[in-house]
Write a protein that holds these residues in place. Structure first.
Motif, PDB file in Angstrom:
ATOM      1  N   ALA A  24    -116.303 -56.525  46.861  1.00 49.95           N
ATOM      2  CA  ALA A  24    -115.122 -56.949  47.641  1.00 49.95           C
ATOM      3  C   ALA A  24    -115.424 -56.621  49.147  1.00 49.95           C
ATOM      4  O   ALA A  24    -115.354 -57.450  49.864  1.00 49.95           O
ATOM      5  CB  ALA A  24    -113.800 -56.392  47.116  1.00 49.95           C
ATOM      6  N   ILE A  25    -115.907 -55.506  49.379  1.00 53.69           N
ATOM      7  CA  ILE A  25    -115.982 -55.209  50.699  1.00 53.69           C
ATOM      8  C   ILE A  25    -117.230 -55.669  51.462  1.00 53.69           C
ATOM      9  O   ILE A  25    -117.098 -56.462  52.197  1.00 53.69           O
ATOM     10  CB  ILE A  25    -116.362 -53.734  50.773  1.00 53.69           C
ATOM     11  N   ILE A  26    -118.512 -55.953  50.681  1.00 51.56           N
ATOM     12  CA  ILE A  26    -119.661 -56.563  51.302  1.00 51.56           C
ATOM     13  C   ILE A  26    -119.452 -58.078  51.278  1.00 51.56           C
ATOM     14  O   ILE A  26    -119.620 -58.804  52.324  1.00 51.56           O
ATOM     15  CB  ILE A  26    -120.871 -56.326  50.111  1.00 51.56           C
ATOM     16  N   ASN A  27    -118.908 -58.771  50.260  1.00 57.87           N
ATOM     17  CA  ASN A  27    -118.558 -60.144  50.535  1.00 57.87           C
ATOM     18  C   ASN A  27    -117.549 -60.468  51.245  1.00 57.87           C
ATOM     19  O   ASN A  27    -117.450 -61.507  52.064  1.00 57.87           O
ATOM     20  CB  ASN A  27    -118.289 -60.775  49.000  1.00 57.87           C
ATOM     21  N   GLY A  28    -116.542 -59.709  51.556  1.00 59.32           N
ATOM     22  CA  GLY A  28    -115.489 -59.901  52.793  1.00 59.32           C
ATOM     23  C   GLY A  28    -116.036 -59.777  54.050  1.00 59.32           C
ATOM     24  O   GLY A  28    -115.716 -60.576  55.119  1.00 59.32           O
ATOM     25  N   ILE A  29    -116.964 -58.896  54.256  1.00 59.32           N
ATOM     26  CA  ILE A  29    -117.559 -58.855  55.588  1.00 59.32           C
ATOM     27  C   ILE A  29    -118.503 -59.942  55.924  1.00 59.32           C
ATOM     28  O   ILE A  29    -118.751 -60.601  56.743  1.00 59.32           O
ATOM     29  CB  ILE A  29    -118.534 -57.616  55.562  1.00 59.32           C
ATOM     30  N   VAL A  30    -119.365 -60.467  54.601  1.00 61.02           N
ATOM     31  CA  VAL A  30    -120.082 -61.651  54.668  1.00 61.02           C
ATOM     32  C   VAL A  30    -119.346 -62.798  55.185  1.00 61.02           C
ATOM     33  O   VAL A  30    -119.558 -63.693  55.847  1.00 61.02           O
ATOM     34  CB  VAL A  30    -120.808 -61.986  53.309  1.00 61.02           C
ATOM     35  N   ALA A  31    -118.277 -63.115  54.407  1.00 61.71           N
ATOM     36  CA  ALA A  31    -117.326 -64.030  54.809  1.00 61.71           C
ATOM     37  C   ALA A  31    -116.689 -64.047  56.352  1.00 61.71           C
ATOM     38  O   ALA A  31    -116.603 -65.182  56.919  1.00 61.71           O
ATOM     39  CB  ALA A  31    -116.125 -64.161  53.752  1.00 61.71           C
ATOM     40  N   TRP A  32    -116.604 -62.905  56.797  1.00 64.96           N
ATOM     41  CA  TRP A  32    -116.151 -62.833  58.057  1.00 64.96           C
ATOM     42  C   TRP A  32    -116.845 -63.434  59.046  1.00 64.96           C
ATOM     43  O   TRP A  32    -116.845 -64.100  60.151  1.00 64.96           O
ATOM     44  CB  TRP A  32    -115.875 -61.098  58.549  1.00 64.96           C
ATOM     45  N   PHE A  33    -118.344 -63.225  58.772  1.00 62.60           N
ATOM     46  CA  PHE A  33    -119.394 -63.719  59.659  1.00 62.60           C
ATOM     47  C   PHE A  33    -119.427 -65.284  59.380  1.00 62.60           C
ATOM     48  O   PHE A  33    -120.131 -66.033  60.157  1.00 62.60           O
ATOM     49  CB  PHE A  33    -120.685 -62.962  59.510  1.00 62.60           C
ATOM     50  N   PHE A  35    -117.400 -67.343  58.252  1.00 63.66           N
ATOM     51  CA  PHE A  35    -116.466 -68.138  59.034  1.00 63.66           C
ATOM     52  C   PHE A  35    -116.171 -67.838  60.454  1.00 63.66           C
ATOM     53  O   PHE A  35    -115.346 -68.380  61.268  1.00 63.66           O
ATOM     54  CB  PHE A  35    -114.963 -67.747  58.559  1.00 63.66           C
ATOM     55  N   GLN A  36    -117.183 -67.325  61.312  1.00 65.10           N
ATOM     56  CA  GLN A  36    -117.163 -66.994  62.626  1.00 65.10           C
ATOM     57  C   GLN A  36    -117.326 -68.319  63.427  1.00 65.10           C
ATOM     58  O   GLN A  36    -117.854 -69.336  63.153  1.00 65.10           O
ATOM     59  CB  GLN A  36    -118.430 -66.335  62.928  1.00 65.10           C
ATOM     60  N   GLY A  37    -116.437 -68.300  64.512  1.00 65.96           N
ATOM     61  CA  GLY A  37    -116.221 -69.533  65.307  1.00 65.96           C
ATOM     62  C   GLY A  37    -114.968 -70.306  64.693  1.00 65.96           C
ATOM     63  O   GLY A  37    -114.618 -71.336  65.433  1.00 65.96           O
ATOM     64  N   ARG A  38    -114.509 -69.972  63.752  1.00 64.35           N
ATOM     65  CA  ARG A  38    -113.204 -70.595  63.034  1.00 64.35           C
ATOM     66  C   ARG A  38    -112.025 -69.955  63.414  1.00 64.35           C
ATOM     67  O   ARG A  38    -112.167 -68.844  63.073  1.00 64.35           O
ATOM     68  CB  ARG A  38    -113.456 -71.227  61.690  1.00 64.35           C
ATOM     69  N   THR A  39    -111.086 -70.299  64.131  1.00 58.45           N
ATOM     70  CA  THR A  39    -109.984 -69.405  64.165  1.00 58.45           C
ATOM     71  C   THR A  39    -108.924 -69.588  62.922  1.00 58.45           C
ATOM     72  O   THR A  39    -108.142 -68.628  62.752  1.00 58.45           O
ATOM     73  CB  THR A  39    -109.108 -69.792  65.393  1.00 58.45           C
ATOM     74  N   ARG A 134    -109.076 -66.300  60.265  1.00 59.89           N
ATOM     75  CA  ARG A 134    -110.385 -66.136  59.635  1.00 59.89           C
ATOM     76  C   ARG A 134    -110.132 -64.627  58.801  1.00 59.89           C
ATOM     77  O   ARG A 134    -110.882 -64.335  57.895  1.00 59.89           O
ATOM     78  CB  ARG A 134    -111.388 -65.850  60.922  1.00 59.89           C
ATOM     79  N   LEU A 135    -109.529 -63.699  59.551  1.00 53.58           N
ATOM     80  CA  LEU A 135    -109.392 -62.386  58.770  1.00 53.58           C
ATOM     81  C   LEU A 135    -108.702 -62.605  57.312  1.00 53.58           C
ATOM     82  O   LEU A 135    -109.202 -62.110  56.492  1.00 53.58           O
ATOM     83  CB  LEU A 135    -108.386 -61.381  59.511  1.00 53.58           C
ATOM     84  N   VAL A 136    -107.618 -63.475  57.354  1.00 55.37           N
ATOM     85  CA  VAL A 136    -107.043 -63.504  55.771  1.00 55.37           C
ATOM     86  C   VAL A 136    -108.174 -64.385  54.981  1.00 55.37           C
ATOM     87  O   VAL A 136    -108.330 -64.086  53.657  1.00 55.37           O
ATOM     88  CB  VAL A 136    -105.975 -64.273  55.888  1.00 55.37           C
ATOM     89  N   ALA A 137    -108.788 -65.193  55.418  1.00 56.14           N
ATOM     90  CA  ALA A 137    -109.911 -65.745  54.782  1.00 56.14           C
ATOM     91  C   ALA A 137    -111.006 -64.880  54.139  1.00 56.14           C
ATOM     92  O   ALA A 137    -111.287 -64.984  52.924  1.00 56.14           O
ATOM     93  CB  ALA A 137    -110.608 -67.102  55.458  1.00 56.14           C
TER      94      ALA A 137
END
Length: 164
Positions: A24-33, A35-39, A134-137
Motif C-alpha cells: 500500500a505504501i509503495i504503490n501509493g507513492i508510485v501513484a503519487w508520481f 499522477f504528477q501534473g494532475r490536480t 491527486r493525494l486522494v487518488a
C-alpha cells in the motif's frame, strides 16, 4: 474444514498484513508520481471506451499485475518456509509451478481484477463521476494495492497447504 493449524493461520495473516501494508505504501507513492501534473482525477467515468485515465482504471491493472507478481513470489518463497517448518505434507509442498502454481496465481489474480473492477463499476453506477485530488487518488491506489497484496498472499499460502 480447515487444513491449517491456528498457529499457521496466524502466521499467514501476519505475513499477509505486513505485505499488504508495504505494498500500500509503495504503490501509493508510485501513484503519487504517476499522477504528477494532475490536480484532480475522476475515480471512474461513465464509458468503458473513454480514453481518460481514472483512479480505478489504474487501480484495476495495479491489482491484477501486483497479484500476478506477488502471487508468484509467494508461491515459491512460502513453499520453502513451509518445508522448513513442516507445515504440511511434503507431497503437497512439492507440487510444480506449472500448472498447479500458475492455476492458483492466475485464479486469484483474476479474482482481484474482477473485484476491483466491480467496486469501480458500482461506484460509478450509484455515485456517478467523482473527482478527487491527486493525494486522494494516490491513497485509493495504495488501498487497492494493499488489499490486493493482502488477499493474494493469504490465498496463495493457504492454497499451497491445501490438498486438492
Amino acid at each position: 474444514m480447515s487444513y491449517v493449524s491456528s498457529e499457521t493461520h496466524s502466521m499467514i495473516q501476519k505475513q499477509s498484513l505486513i505485505s499488504g501494508m508495504i505494498s500500500a505504501i509503495i504503490n501509493g507513492i508510485v501513484a503519487w508520481f504517476v499522477f504528477q501534473g494532475r490536480t484532480s482525477l475522476p475515480l471512474t467515468v461513465d464509458s468503458v471506451s473513454s480514453g481518460e485515465k481514472t483512479v480505478f482504471s489504474t487501480g484495476v491493472m495495479t491489482a491484477f499485475t501486483l497479484s500476478l507478481i506477488v502471487g508468484t513470489i509467494v508461491f515459491f518463497s512460502f513453499r520453502k518456509i513451509a518445508k522448513k517448518q513442516e507445515l504440511s505434507l511434503p507431497e503437497l509442498l512439492d507440487r510444480p509451478f506449472f500448472f498447479f502454481g500458475v492455476r492458483i496465481v492466475l485464479f486469484y489474480a483474476l479474482f482481484a481484477f474482477g473485484t476491483t473492477a466491480l467496486v469501480g463499476l458500482f461506484l460509478q453506477k450509484f455515485l456517478g463521476i467523482i473527482i478527487v485530488s491527486r493525494l486522494v487518488a494516490a491513497i485509493f491506489i495504495g488501498v487497492i494495492a494493499g488489499m490486493a497484496s493482502l488477499f493474494i498472499n493469504s490465498a496463495v499460502m493457504k492454497a499451497v497447504l491445501r490438498p486438492e
